[in-house]
Design an enzyme around this catalytic site. Structure first.
Site, mmCIF file in Angstrom:
data_model
loop_
_atom_site.group_PDB
_atom_site.id
_atom_site.type_symbol
_atom_site.label_atom_id
_atom_site.label_comp_id
_atom_site.label_asym_id
_atom_site.label_seq_id
_atom_site.Cartn_x
_atom_site.Cartn_y
_atom_site.Cartn_z
ATOM 1 N N ASP A 1 -8.287 -13.102 18.017
ATOM 2 C CA ASP A 1 -9.410 -13.685 18.982
ATOM 3 C C ASP A 1 -9.113 -15.153 19.135
ATOM 4 O O ASP A 1 -10.115 -15.993 19.187
ATOM 5 C CB ASP A 1 -10.873 -13.236 18.378
ATOM 6 C CG ASP A 1 -11.577 -13.547 19.629
ATOM 7 O OD1 ASP A 1 -11.296 -13.809 20.771
ATOM 8 O OD2 ASP A 1 -12.942 -13.372 19.281
ATOM 9 N N LEU B 1 -5.904 -17.230 26.791
ATOM 10 C CA LEU B 1 -4.951 -18.337 26.988
ATOM 11 C C LEU B 1 -5.585 -19.259 27.900
ATOM 12 O O LEU B 1 -4.745 -20.186 28.260
ATOM 13 C CB LEU B 1 -3.518 -17.795 27.727
ATOM 14 C CG LEU B 1 -2.771 -16.656 26.547
ATOM 15 C CD1 LEU B 1 -1.514 -16.297 27.116
ATOM 16 C CD2 LEU B 1 -2.773 -17.561 25.139
#
Lengths: 316, 427
Positions: B307, B66
């Site tokens: 991922d 993130l």
């Protein structure tokens, strides 16, 4: 020419390769004139974008451009420093904003010329991208072979040395296979990339086996860094097992030829005696390089086959 | 009771029981209140009719990046959660390779605080070593107490075998897993793609499969030796699948995940020099793709995780050698699972859904992933036949680095419900 750019010899049809080779014959004749210059590309601007040090390829392109009366500009930088500053895309778009027609690019990263074609309008010529392709070198090698043997079909060619890091090897393989040569490679296993045989070529690690019954030996330059990066124990050992010396030449076919794209490490991959033998075409390769590059520049500029060596730009 | 809702008309996909048929789900107080499989369907006021759609427990992506803190231009916890719910994920576990790395209780707390306003549940993964430098163990128990659900130095492999041993041992105290990014960097030796015929043709530096497999083997052996739990992240090679198969047979505490790109794409595509195809571990060959599919089918690979790795356009518009590794994946995962695995009969619906719900939930000890009464009312509603084309403009992620742009997919999340609230809907 089927393609707008010259990015590589992979996938280039035989007729395009032959067109370039045939065109180069006329330009080679120009080079032997008292005034070796024609107005063919007058008014055209070509940028030589060199992100990697190069002496002979850059000079060869520059001479080819000047012999064709093009205007030329040179840009040299190191790939790594540029990657931290202005991007390749911005650099080229800026140069392009100054109105240019063609870009000759040498870059350490494979695919850089291909990438340029996606973000610029100019005609792109690959002058070597990483270890991927060096199409004009491949073409000049093939031209030199054809000059001597009359044809490529059926010739047996072995490329010896650091195949892994060689764009010259790859361009040679593609072009030669397309024209019907029998190609093999030979080098220390650490310098042979994986799955080479999938090209449709033979792979050797024993030099004497590799040279048996071959017409042409194309000897690659061995970079001294290969020893430092742990791929080779020593240059002495390399030279002893893979260096081309006079004693090795016995198994070659009659009328064999020794080639080298330069620059040579005499005494490492090739002995001086071999480099200067009557069978060596190393200097003619350099001469032919200019003719080939003239042919490529001319054909990509939109030239047809007619009278490339006399008049002005054909499409004018 | 508040937050009452009934979901009716859909076929439910229950990954625990394998039930794949009609049922009504009653929600109350943000939790599952009742599951009703009786023939007579609810017609209560407020019932939401999901006819023709598949209703699954909320999808959990146990491997996302993130980028917050540090690279908020590429993704934030907020925007990543937006992308998650748009892609049908109700929860994500985010990796600690931020700047600075999430290697302390403060770091974990920061993510949890930020995630309060996010639309999806966000579970932080803590770093194994301080600064992800691979030198000293990070305070993993403190991080676990603050909310870390697992530990990983993801982004690169933990090279030091001694530290990996100690980390696995230490975590026995709380029985949380190590998520291992398996790659020996000396063997990867600056590679930019898989080592194969394609890298040979392109003259690019290759990352050999053995760089991954050797560390998979090490971590399996260390897990066996220590009794710790290891989860192998983004399995990319045929050999890794085989090693995990053998380890599971020997009852080692190992689990594994694969990404949609590793079961869909091969390294040959890199002939286009599209930097969105540059990813770590690299795209491999057809043989590896087939082995991963087989591993998914046979239950060797427990989890499908994306991922999701956002990168800015500036970073990706580069020569291939210089571009960073990673591609976004949250918003294309379900489409790829349906198109590549379910439609091609590699996995059944309940099997596929298990790998994105109950399996990651069990590995990370998370609530959710099931239709059990009392579980959080997190749901993913999928239109199984919807055909759509991946478009750059539709991405909610702040980054657009997807090699799937322009690809036609079947199956899409049309509604995402987190804690009984509709957080995304195309209906």
């Amino acid at each position: 020419m089927r393609s707008r750019h010259l990015l590589g010899l992979e996938g280039m049809p035989a007729e395009d390769i032959n067109l370039i080779l045939d065109t180069a014959i006329s330009f080679k004749e120009v080079l032997s004139r008292r005034i070796p210059k024609v107005p063919t590309l007058r008014g055209m601007t070509i940028v030589n974008l060199f992100y990697e040090p190069s002496t002979r390829t850059r000079i060869s392109f520059e001479l080819a451009e000047k012999r064709l009366s093009a205007d030329t500009v040179n840009f040299s930088a190191s790939g790594s420093s540029v990657s931290k500053g202005e991007t390749l895309k911005d650099t080229l778009q800026n140069i392009e904003a100054m109105k240019i027609d063609m870009v000759v690019i040498r870059h350490s990263a494979a695919g850089s010329p291909h990438y340029l074609t996606t973000c610029c309008q100019s005609i792109v010529i690959n002058a070597g991208d990483g270890a991927h392709e060096h199409p004009t070198q491949g073409l000049l090698d093939i031209f030199t072979m054809r000059e001597k043997y009359g044809k490529i079909d059926g010739l047996k060619v072995v490329i010896v040395g650091d195949i892994k890091h060689s764009r010259v090897a790859r361009s040679n393989i593609w072009g030669l296979l397309t024209l019907g040569a029998k190609v093999s490679v030979c080098g220390p296993p650490t310098l042979l990339p994986v799955e080479m045989e999938k090209f449709g070529i033979k792979v050797f690690d024993d030099l004497d086996e590799a040279l048996d019954g071959v017409d042409i030996v194309n000897v690659l330059r061995l970079q001294r860094e290969r020893q430092q990066s742990g791929l080779l124990p020593s240059l002495r050992e390399y030279s002893r097992y893979w260096g081309i010396t006079k004693e090795r030449l016995g198994k070659l076919n009659e009328n064999f030829t020794i080639m080298h794209p330069g620059p040579m490490n005499r005494g490492v991959e090739i002995s001086s005696e071999v480099a200067e033998g009557t069978y060596s075409v190393i200097l003619p390769q350099v001469t032919n390089g200019v003719a080939i590059r003239m042919a490529v520049l001319y054909l990509l500029s939109g030239g047809s086959r007619k009278d490339p060596t006399t008049g002005g730009k054909v499409d004018e | 009771m508040n937050n009452e809702m009934v979901l009716t008309g859909a076929k439910i996909v229950d990954p625990v029981t394998g039930y794949f048929g009609p049922a009504d789900i009653h929600i109350a107080d943000h939790k599952i209140f009742r599951v009703d499989k009786k023939k007579k369907r609810a017609s209560a006021k407020g019932a939401m009719n999901l006819k023709g759609l598949y209703l699954c427990p909320g999808f959990i992506d146990m491997h996302v990046h993130l980028r917050e803190p540090g690279r908020e231009d590429e993704e934030t916890i907020q925007s990543g959660a937006e992308a998650a719910v748009a892609g049908g994920f109700t929860a994500v576990a985010c990796m600690p390779n931020t700047e600075p790395a999430l290697d302390s209780a403060e770091g974990i707390k920061f993510v949890i605080e930020r995630a309060r306003a996010a639309r999806a549940r966000v579970y932080p993964v803590g770093a194994i070593t301080v600064g992800r430098k691979g030198e000293t163990l990070a305070p993993m128990l403190e991080m676990a107490d603050t909310g870390a659900v697992a530990f990983s130095d993801d982004g690169s492999g933990l090279q030091n075998g001694h530290l990996m041993r100690r980390a696995l041992e230490y975590l026995r105290a709380i029985d949380l897993p190590i998520i291992s990014h398996c790659e020996y960097s000396d063997l990867a030796s600056g590679g930019v793609m898989n080592e194969s015929f394609t890298s040979t043709v392109l003259g690019m530096k290759g990352i050999p499969p053995i760089a991954e497999e050797l560390m998979v083997a090490r971590d399996i052996m260390l897990a066996e030796y220590t009794g710790g739990r290891v989860h192998i992240a983004h399995v990319s090679t045929c050999g890794s699948v085989e090693l995990i198969r053998r380890a599971k047979r020997a009852r080692v505490r190992v689990t594994a995940e694969a990404t949609p790109h590793h079961f869909t794409l091969t390294d040959e595509l890199i002939r286009s020099f599209n930097t969105n195809l540059k990813v770590n571990p690299p795209l491999r060959t057809r043989k590896d793709v087939d082995a991963i599919k087989k591993g998914l089918k046979e239950g060797i690979i427990d989890v499908i995780a994306t991922d999701h790795a956002p990168h800015s356009i500036e970073e990706k518009e580069m020569e291939f050698d210089y571009a960073p590794c990673g591609m976004i994946g949250l918003e294309t995962a379900i489409g790829l699972v349906v198109t590549e695995l379910i439609k091609k009969r590699i996995l059944s619906w309940p099997e596929a859904v298990a790998k994105m719900t109950v399996n990651p939930a069990r590995i990370l000890n998370l609530p959710g992933g099931t239709f059990e009464v009392g579980a959080p009312a997190d749901f993913t509603v999928i239109d199984p036949t919807l055909e759509w084309v991946v478009s750059k403009d539709d991405f909610r992620s702040l980054s657009k680095n997807s090699p799937f742009i322009g690809r036609k997919l079947t199956g899409r999340a049309v509604m995402t419900i987190v804690g009984g609230e509709i957080v995304h809907s195309l209906i």
